[in-house]
Design a protein around this motif. Structure first.
Motif, short mmCIF file in Angstrom:
data_model
loop_
_atom_site.label_atom_id
_atom_site.label_comp_id
_atom_site.label_asym_id
_atom_site.label_seq_id
_atom_site.Cartn_x
_atom_site.Cartn_y
_atom_site.Cartn_z
N GLU A 51 0.82 -1.21 0.00
CA GLU A 51 0.00 0.00 0.00
C GLU A 51 0.86 1.26 0.00
O GLU A 51 0.61 2.20 -0.76
N SER A 52 1.88 1.27 0.83
CA SER A 52 2.78 2.43 0.89
C SER A 52 3.55 2.59 -0.41
O SER A 52 3.79 3.71 -0.88
N ALA A 53 3.94 1.45 -1.00
CA ALA A 53 4.69 1.51 -2.27
C ALA A 53 3.85 2.15 -3.37
O ALA A 53 4.33 3.02 -4.11
N TYR A 54 2.59 1.74 -3.46
CA TYR A 54 1.74 2.34 -4.49
C TYR A 54 1.37 3.78 -4.13
O TYR A 54 1.04 4.58 -5.01
N GLY A 55 1.41 4.08 -2.85
CA GLY A 55 1.25 5.49 -2.45
C GLY A 55 2.39 6.34 -2.98
O GLY A 55 2.18 7.46 -3.47
N CYS A 56 3.62 5.81 -2.92
CA CYS A 56 4.79 6.50 -3.48
C CYS A 56 4.63 6.68 -4.98
O CYS A 56 4.89 7.76 -5.53
N ALA A 57 4.18 5.60 -5.65
CA ALA A 57 3.99 5.67 -7.10
C ALA A 57 2.94 6.72 -7.46
O ALA A 57 3.10 7.47 -8.45
N GLY A 58 1.87 6.79 -6.68
CA GLY A 58 0.83 7.78 -6.94
C GLY A 58 1.34 9.20 -6.81
O GLY A 58 0.98 10.09 -7.61
N ILE A 59 2.17 9.45 -5.80
CA ILE A 59 2.74 10.80 -5.62
C ILE A 59 3.65 11.14 -6.80
O ILE A 59 3.63 12.27 -7.31
N ILE A 60 4.45 10.16 -7.24
CA ILE A 60 5.33 10.40 -8.39
C ILE A 60 4.52 10.78 -9.62
O ILE A 60 4.84 11.74 -10.33
N GLU A 61 3.46 10.03 -9.90
CA GLU A 61 2.63 10.31 -11.07
C GLU A 61 1.89 11.63 -10.93
O GLU A 61 1.63 12.32 -11.92
N LEU A 62 1.54 12.00 -9.71
CA LEU A 62 0.86 13.27 -9.48
C LEU A 62 1.79 14.45 -9.75
O LEU A 62 1.40 15.46 -10.35
N VAL A 63 3.04 14.33 -9.30
CA VAL A 63 4.02 15.41 -9.51
C VAL A 63 4.37 15.54 -10.98
O VAL A 63 4.49 16.65 -11.51
N ASP A 64 4.56 14.40 -11.67
CA ASP A 64 4.89 14.44 -13.11
C ASP A 64 4.24 13.24 -13.80
O ASP A 64 4.74 12.12 -13.72
N PRO A 65 3.12 13.48 -14.50
CA PRO A 65 2.40 12.39 -15.15
C PRO A 65 3.21 11.67 -16.23
O PRO A 65 2.85 10.55 -16.63
#
Length: 310
Positions: A51-65
């Motif tokens: 869950e935390s790993a995909y949370g990191c991925a989501g933040i990355i995609e949010l900052v730069d799609p």
């Protein structure tokens, strides 16, 4: 344990690392960046669960799609044992930092620091730790290291290295009790005896830290935000003429950290950039001697003596 990786130009990777590092709380337990080619950088974020790993991925995609993070589960292996088998010695100035497997080979003319790979940060392989070791050597060449304070000691490597380089005594603290447990083992392995005091503490508020102040040399290898927050407290426990070595900040985070410490009256004397990380050395100016001015009474007495002489 999971790892979330992404590659992109340097400015993008630094922005992603900044977002994951400064988020409070952050789904990432640790964030690392490194240069892969002249135009490509890599970010690795580590998370305890999926869950935390995909949370990191989501933040990355949010900052730069345009960035496509990759989430991978690390195999259940004895990573400490594996790292001991393949982890090379680190050379930083006169220091060689390694586990017993490497130090057994002998390193004539070097200062050996025995640090086994483990759960506490600080084997010397990270750009922040090696940068601090290089800054430590530069400082030692200018004069005695004196009494040392190591905030966020991790494995204890900096406090141990400082004592081996001539420091008279060191207080090494960390907010993580497990890090202090490991650092005590490392202290024993390096035969520190009573020259290093390890303790669990936050910042400089510990009664032990305050009782030993002021310090001649201070290390704070943590993160940019805590460095800024601790700038005033660090300046207070630093002896005039003493030096503070800061790290744990990415190069683009320098301006905010420098502004905080410049605002405390400290003077930047050295910068080391390594693997996208910065190590800053500040010195606290010595107080200028106050020039005594004759008092009015002294002036009158001098005048009366001159009149009597006539």
């Amino acid at each position: 344990m999971y790892i979330v990786s992404a590659t992109a130009p340097r400015n993008v990777i630094e922005a992603l690392a900044d977002a994951l590092t400064w988020l409070d709380p952050s789904p990432a337990d640790a964030v690392d960046t490194k240069e892969e080619t002249r135009i490509t950088w890599r970010l690795d974020a580590y998370a305890q669960d999926e869950e935390s790993a995909y949370g990191c991925a989501g933040i990355i995609e949010l900052v730069d799609p345009d960035v496509n993070p990759v989430v991978q589960k690390l195999e259940d292996k004895d990573w400490v044992a594996l790292s001991l088998e393949g982890l090379p010695a680190v050379h930083a100035g006169p220091f060689v930092v390694a586990g017993a497997h490497e130090l057994a080979r002998g390193w004539p003319g070097r200062i050996p620091v025995w640090i086994e790979a483990g759960p506490a940060f600080g084997t010397g392989h990270h750009g922040t730790t090696s940068g601090c070791l290089l800054a430590l050597e530069k400082r030692a060449r200018k004069g005695p290291l004196g009494k040392v304070l190591d905030i966020g000691t991790g494995s204890g490597v900096l406090a141990i290295a400082a004592v081996k380089r001539g420091a008279s005594y060191a207080v090494a603290s960390d907010i993580d009790a497990e890090s202090i447990r490991v650092s005590k083992i490392n202290g024993n392995n390096n035969r520190m005896g009573r020259t290093v005091r390890f303790l669990t503490a936050t910042g400089t508020k510990s009664a032990i830290i305050q009782a030993q102040a002021p310090y001649d040399t201070i290390f704070a290898n943590i993160l940019a935000r805590p460095l800024i927050g601790l700038s005033g407290d660090i300046a207070k426990v630093l002896r005039p003429g003493g030096a503070v070595i800061l790290s744990g900040l990415l190069t683009h985070q320098e301006p905010s950290v420098r502004a905080a410490f410049n605002g405390r009256g400290l003077v930047l004397t050295d910068r080391i950039h390594k693997d996208g990380w910065s190590t800053l050395t500040y010195v606290k100016p010595k107080a200028k001697p106050v020039k005594k001015t004759p008092s009015l009474l002294a002036d009158l007495k001098a005048l009366m003596r001159a009149v009597d002489a006539d």
